[in-house]
Design an enzyme around this catalytic site. Structure first.
Site, short mmCIF file in Angstrom:
data_model
loop_
_atom_site.label_atom_id
_atom_site.label_comp_id
_atom_site.label_asym_id
_atom_site.label_seq_id
_atom_site.Cartn_x
_atom_site.Cartn_y
_atom_site.Cartn_z
N ASP A 60 0.85 -1.20 0.00
CA ASP A 60 0.00 0.00 0.00
C ASP A 60 0.88 1.24 0.00
OD1 ASP A 60 -2.34 -1.50 -0.02
OD2 ASP A 60 -2.40 -1.65 2.16
N LYS A 68 0.89 -8.34 -1.80
CA LYS A 68 -0.45 -7.96 -2.27
C LYS A 68 -0.36 -6.64 -3.03
CE LYS A 68 -4.05 -6.45 0.47
NZ LYS A 68 -4.89 -5.45 -0.21
N ASP A 97 -5.27 -7.71 -5.51
CA ASP A 97 -6.47 -7.42 -4.72
C ASP A 97 -7.22 -6.21 -5.30
OD1 ASP A 97 -8.32 -7.49 -2.66
OD2 ASP A 97 -7.05 -6.34 -1.28
N LEU A 98 -7.92 -6.46 -6.41
CA LEU A 98 -8.65 -5.34 -7.04
C LEU A 98 -10.12 -5.35 -6.62
CD1 LEU A 98 -7.04 -5.41 -10.61
CD2 LEU A 98 -6.36 -4.09 -8.60
N LYS A 99 -10.52 -6.35 -5.86
CA LYS A 99 -11.88 -6.45 -5.33
C LYS A 99 -12.92 -6.10 -6.38
CE LYS A 99 -10.71 -5.66 -0.46
NZ LYS A 99 -9.33 -5.16 -0.42
N ASP A 132 -18.87 -5.77 -10.21
CA ASP A 132 -19.51 -5.19 -11.40
C ASP A 132 -20.48 -6.22 -11.97
OD1 ASP A 132 -19.97 -3.51 -13.67
OD2 ASP A 132 -17.96 -2.67 -13.38
N THR A 159 -13.08 -6.02 6.79
CA THR A 159 -12.80 -6.00 8.23
C THR A 159 -12.92 -4.60 8.84
OG1 THR A 159 -10.48 -6.00 7.62
CG2 THR A 159 -11.37 -8.07 8.39
N ARG A 211 0.07 -2.03 7.77
CA ARG A 211 0.62 -0.89 8.51
C ARG A 211 1.57 -1.27 9.65
NH1 ARG A 211 -5.12 2.09 8.33
NH2 ARG A 211 -5.68 -0.08 7.99
O1 C5P Z 1 -2.81 -4.23 8.09
P1 C5P Z 1 -3.49 -3.12 7.37
O2 C5P Z 1 -4.78 -2.68 8.02
O3 C5P Z 1 -2.61 -1.98 7.02
O4 C5P Z 1 -3.94 -3.77 5.97
C1 C5P Z 1 -4.57 -2.99 5.04
C2 C5P Z 1 -4.71 -3.81 3.78
O5 C5P Z 1 -5.65 -4.86 3.98
C3 C5P Z 1 -5.20 -3.00 2.60
O6 C5P Z 1 -4.42 -3.35 1.47
C4 C5P Z 1 -6.62 -3.45 2.41
O7 C5P Z 1 -7.03 -3.41 1.07
C5 C5P Z 1 -6.56 -4.88 2.92
N1 C5P Z 1 -7.84 -5.36 3.38
C6 C5P Z 1 -8.45 -6.39 2.74
N2 C5P Z 1 -9.67 -6.83 3.14
C7 C5P Z 1 -10.25 -6.33 4.21
C8 C5P Z 1 -9.64 -5.29 4.89
C9 C5P Z 1 -8.41 -4.82 4.45
O8 C5P Z 1 -7.90 -6.90 1.76
N3 C5P Z 1 -11.37 -6.86 4.63
#
Ligand code: C5P
Length: 239
Positions: free
Chosen positions: A13, A35, A63-65, A68, A119, A216
């Site tokens: 990120d 990722k 991880d483009l989630k 569509d 999350t 992070r």
């Molecule tokens: O550990 P941290 O909170 O920094 O991780 C953030 C990363 O987790 C981001 O790249 C975010 O896209 C990803 N993420 C995810 N799915 C979630 C929550 C966060 O892929 N449910």
């Protein structure tokens, strides 16, 4: 055989290819999968994916989630399937058709993961976005429901919180991959940010998580390599 570092996914990120390369250089001995998410992909595109897989020989989780209509998801996943990535994501909350389109587009060349509920989302968020309280009171139930649809649609696994892994493994089986973001090591557990449904590396691993996404706490550490090593140690103890 699965190595210890394969449990750890580090999200790149960062806003530039230069920074991404710096983290890859420092962490590639301690991180099994990098990722690439929206921020870096928008900036650096497929070239950064190629750099990680070809020049560095590491795995990529793209991880483009996707979220569509099925035709667009199918066509996008078809292009992703040529990028030599290990996993790619699609949102679960819309329809089974969308998930099936992603799986079809992947052509067996990439593991499709359904994103169940982010999350960063709480039960209150879901209620205020229009869900009836009876569906949000137990988030694990809703995550399970979405995970079951993802499995039925042919997904390789799902992305969920560490708090939900145990239930998912119990009802959908050990082989259905669970990837858990929202992981906070003990030394960071008190830090408040946008992640809400959080778990420690040890508890997520004990509950059966296949890979932990930890960003992070590593990216912003004074010494990212040391932070990654500490996390690997915690994973090792939990195993
Ligand atoms: O550990 P941290 O909170 O920094 O991780 C953030 C990363 O987790 C981001 O790249 C975010 O896209 C990803 N993420 C995810 N799915 C979630 C929550 C966060 O892929 N449910």
């Amino acid at each position: 055989m699965k190595k210890l570092k394969d449990y750890l996914i580090f999200p790149l990120d960062v806003p530039s290819e230069k920074e991404a390369r710096r983290y890859i250089e420092v962490l590639s001995d301690h991180v099994g999968i990098f990722k690439v998410g929206l921020e870096l992909f928008i900036k650096a595109g497929p070239e950064i994916v190629k750099y990680i897989t070809e020049a560095k020989g590491s795995k990529v989780f793209l991880d483009l989630k996707l979220h569509d209509i099925p035709e667009t998801v199918f066509r996008s996943m078809k292009i992703i399937s040529d990028l030599n990535v290990t996993y790619a994501t699609v949102h679960c909350g819309e329809s089974a058709d969308m998930l099936q389109a992603a799986v079809e587009g992947s052509n067996g060349k990439v593991g499709v993961l359904g994103v169940t509920i982010l999350t960063s989302v709480t039960a209150d968020d879901l209620t205020s976005s229009g869900f009836k309280e009876e569906f949000t009171a137990d988030m694990t139930e809703l995550v399970l429901k979405r995970a079951a649809i993802a499995k039925k649609s042919g997904c390789t696994g799902i992305v969920c919180s560490g708090l939900e892994v145990k239930n998912i493994k119990e009802s959908l089986g050990r082989d259905f991959i669970t990837i858990t973001p929202g992981i906070r090591p003990e030394w960071e557990i008190a830090v408040k940010d946008d992640q809400k449904r959080v778990a420690t590396p040890a508890s997520a691993i004990k509950d059966g998580s296949d890979h932990l996404v930890i960003g992070r706490p590593i990216r912003d550490a004074k010494d990212p390599k040391e932070a990654a090593c500490k996390i690997i140690e915690e994973i090792s103890k939990a195993l």
